[in-house]
Scaffold this motif. Structure first.
Motif, PDB file in Angstrom:
ATOM      1  N   GLU A 152      -9.573   0.518  -5.403  1.00 21.19           N
ATOM      2  CA  GLU A 152      -8.956  -0.806  -5.288  1.00 21.19           C
ATOM      3  C   GLU A 152      -7.976  -0.762  -4.126  1.00 21.19           C
ATOM      4  OE1 GLU A 152      -6.051  -3.839  -7.824  1.00 21.19           O
ATOM      5  OE2 GLU A 152      -7.099  -2.203  -8.846  1.00 21.19           O
ATOM      6  N   ILE A 153      -8.057  -1.737  -3.224  1.00 15.96           N
ATOM      7  CA  ILE A 153      -7.290  -1.692  -1.983  1.00 15.96           C
ATOM      8  C   ILE A 153      -6.157  -2.717  -1.987  1.00 15.96           C
ATOM      9  CG2 ILE A 153      -7.395  -1.888   0.531  1.00 15.96           C
ATOM     10  CD1 ILE A 153      -8.917   0.486  -0.697  1.00 15.96           C
ATOM     11  N   ILE A 154      -4.976  -2.262  -1.547  1.00 15.02           N
ATOM     12  CA  ILE A 154      -3.850  -3.150  -1.266  1.00 15.02           C
ATOM     13  C   ILE A 154      -3.653  -3.119   0.241  1.00 15.02           C
ATOM     14  CG2 ILE A 154      -1.397  -3.594  -1.654  1.00 15.02           C
ATOM     15  CD1 ILE A 154      -1.679  -1.929  -4.244  1.00 15.02           C
ATOM     16  N   ARG A 155      -3.729  -4.265   0.890  1.00 13.29           N
ATOM     17  CA  ARG A 155      -3.696  -4.322   2.352  1.00 13.29           C
ATOM     18  C   ARG A 155      -2.282  -4.533   2.880  1.00 13.29           C
ATOM     19  NH1 ARG A 155      -9.081  -7.008   4.527  1.00 13.29           N
ATOM     20  NH2 ARG A 155      -7.713  -7.520   6.249  1.00 13.29           N
ATOM     21  N   ALA A 156      -2.006  -3.890   4.028  1.00 16.48           N
ATOM     22  CA  ALA A 156      -0.756  -4.108   4.757  1.00 16.48           C
ATOM     23  C   ALA A 156      -1.072  -4.030   6.241  1.00 16.48           C
ATOM     24  CB  ALA A 156       0.284  -3.058   4.377  1.00 16.48           C
ATOM     25  N   GLY A 159       3.886  -1.514   9.127  1.00 18.62           N
ATOM     26  CA  GLY A 159       4.683  -0.625   8.296  1.00 18.62           C
ATOM     27  C   GLY A 159       5.614  -1.352   7.345  1.00 18.62           C
ATOM     28  N   LYS A 160       6.188  -2.462   7.792  1.00 25.07           N
ATOM     29  CA  LYS A 160       7.112  -3.231   6.946  1.00 25.07           C
ATOM     30  C   LYS A 160       6.389  -3.763   5.715  1.00 25.07           C
ATOM     31  CE  LYS A 160      10.535  -6.983   7.243  1.00 25.07           C
ATOM     32  NZ  LYS A 160      10.013  -7.878   6.205  1.00 25.07           N
ATOM     33  N   GLU A 161       5.178  -4.283   5.907  1.00 31.54           N
ATOM     34  CA  GLU A 161       4.403  -4.786   4.774  1.00 31.54           C
ATOM     35  C   GLU A 161       4.030  -3.650   3.823  1.00 31.54           C
ATOM     36  OE1 GLU A 161       1.028  -7.087   5.901  1.00 31.54           O
ATOM     37  OE2 GLU A 161       2.209  -8.591   6.991  1.00 31.54           O
ATOM     38  N   ALA A 162       3.773  -2.461   4.375  1.00 32.86           N
ATOM     39  CA  ALA A 162       3.437  -1.308   3.538  1.00 32.86           C
ATOM     40  C   ALA A 162       4.622  -0.917   2.658  1.00 32.86           C
ATOM     41  CB  ALA A 162       3.011  -0.130   4.410  1.00 32.86           C
ATOM     42  N   VAL A 163       5.816  -0.896   3.251  1.00 28.92           N
ATOM     43  CA  VAL A 163       7.030  -0.566   2.495  1.00 28.92           C
ATOM     44  C   VAL A 163       7.256  -1.595   1.387  1.00 28.92           C
ATOM     45  CG1 VAL A 163       9.542  -0.369   2.626  1.00 28.92           C
ATOM     46  CG2 VAL A 163       8.115   0.655   4.407  1.00 28.92           C
ATOM     47  N   GLU A 164       7.101  -2.872   1.721  1.00 32.64           N
ATOM     48  CA  GLU A 164       7.309  -3.934   0.736  1.00 32.64           C
ATOM     49  C   GLU A 164       6.276  -3.865  -0.385  1.00 32.64           C
ATOM     50  OE1 GLU A 164       7.125  -7.386   3.183  1.00 32.64           O
ATOM     51  OE2 GLU A 164       9.220  -7.227   3.862  1.00 32.64           O
ATOM     52  N   ALA A 165       5.020  -3.563  -0.032  1.00 32.98           N
ATOM     53  CA  ALA A 165       3.963  -3.474  -1.045  1.00 32.98           C
ATOM     54  C   ALA A 165       4.225  -2.324  -2.007  1.00 32.98           C
ATOM     55  CB  ALA A 165       2.602  -3.300  -0.372  1.00 32.98           C
TER      56      ALA A 165
END
Length: 218
Positions: A152-156, A159-165
């Motif tokens: 199951e994939i969570i997209r970002a 880097g900022k979106e990755a940290v927030e996710a």
């Protein structure tokens, strides 16, 4: 599947699709398969044929423009085939049809049962993977491969979106983070540092893999 779905999508009413394959044993360890998909559809213009494998390219002013799409299907297909060591070619004539020819090499295993048991030992089925990648084509390819393997994939997209996710996820909810290094807004290294210093039990334990297969520690 993309080639076959296009053959259906761009075919004419009461049109036909012919699927065939051929095999040629190259040597005692390798075999080459050639797959053909021939349709009686709308075909492609000479101009569009020169750009069909370029991302976000779509033919306009014809029957193909009616169906829309992202223009990523064929570039992704070509990249996947090439990653498997294969080739893709095609022949097309406007208002007559298109034939795609895909060649894929395979290794002949002397012990298929042993190979299958090794494959069974490695699985990402059910894993939740945070995928941080700013290149849309790379994102589409990676997501396609990982979801086909059961993840199951969570997209970002940076880097900022990755940290927030990661911050929004529950503890232990994300099993692996695939982190591109060069991204806008915040790069992969800075994002990794932000995640590692979070005040939560899984921040230092979650596996973070940089593009290129380098595991990023603290």
């Amino acid at each position: 599947m993309n080639i076959i779905s296009n053959a259906v999508k761009y075919n004419k009413e009461k049109g036909e699709i012919l699927l065939s394959y051929y095999e040629t044993q190259v040597d005692d360890r390798h075999i080459l398969f050639e797959f053909h998909c021939k349709d009686t559809g709308v075909g492609m213009s000479k101009e569009f044929q020169n750009h069909i494998f370029e991302p976000f390219t779509q033919e306009t002013g014809g029957a193909r423009s009616v169906y829309g799409g992202t223009g990523l299907g064929m570039p992704i297909t070509k990249k996947l085939i090439e990653k498997m060591g294969g080739t893709i070619k095609f022949e097309s004539e406007k208002n007559v049809g298109t034939t795609f020819m895909v060649q894929l090499p395979f290794l002949i295993s002397a012990d298929m049962k042993h190979a299958e048991s090794q494959e069974d030992d490695v699985s990402i089925g059910g894993m939740r993977i945070l995928l941080a990648e700013d290149n849309e084509l790379n994102m589409e390819i990676a997501e396609f491969l990982l979801t086909n393997a059961g993840a199951e994939i969570i997209r970002a997209s940076n880097g900022k979106e990755a940290v927030e996710a990661f911050a929004k996820s529950g503890v232990g909810e994300i099993n692996v983070i695939l982190m591109d290094i060069m991204m806008p807004v915040m790069d992969g290294l800075e994002a990794t540092r932000e995640i590692r210093t979070m005040n939560r039990s899984d921040a230092s334990a979650v596996v973070i893999i940089a593009r290129g297969g380098i595991s990023i520690g603290q």
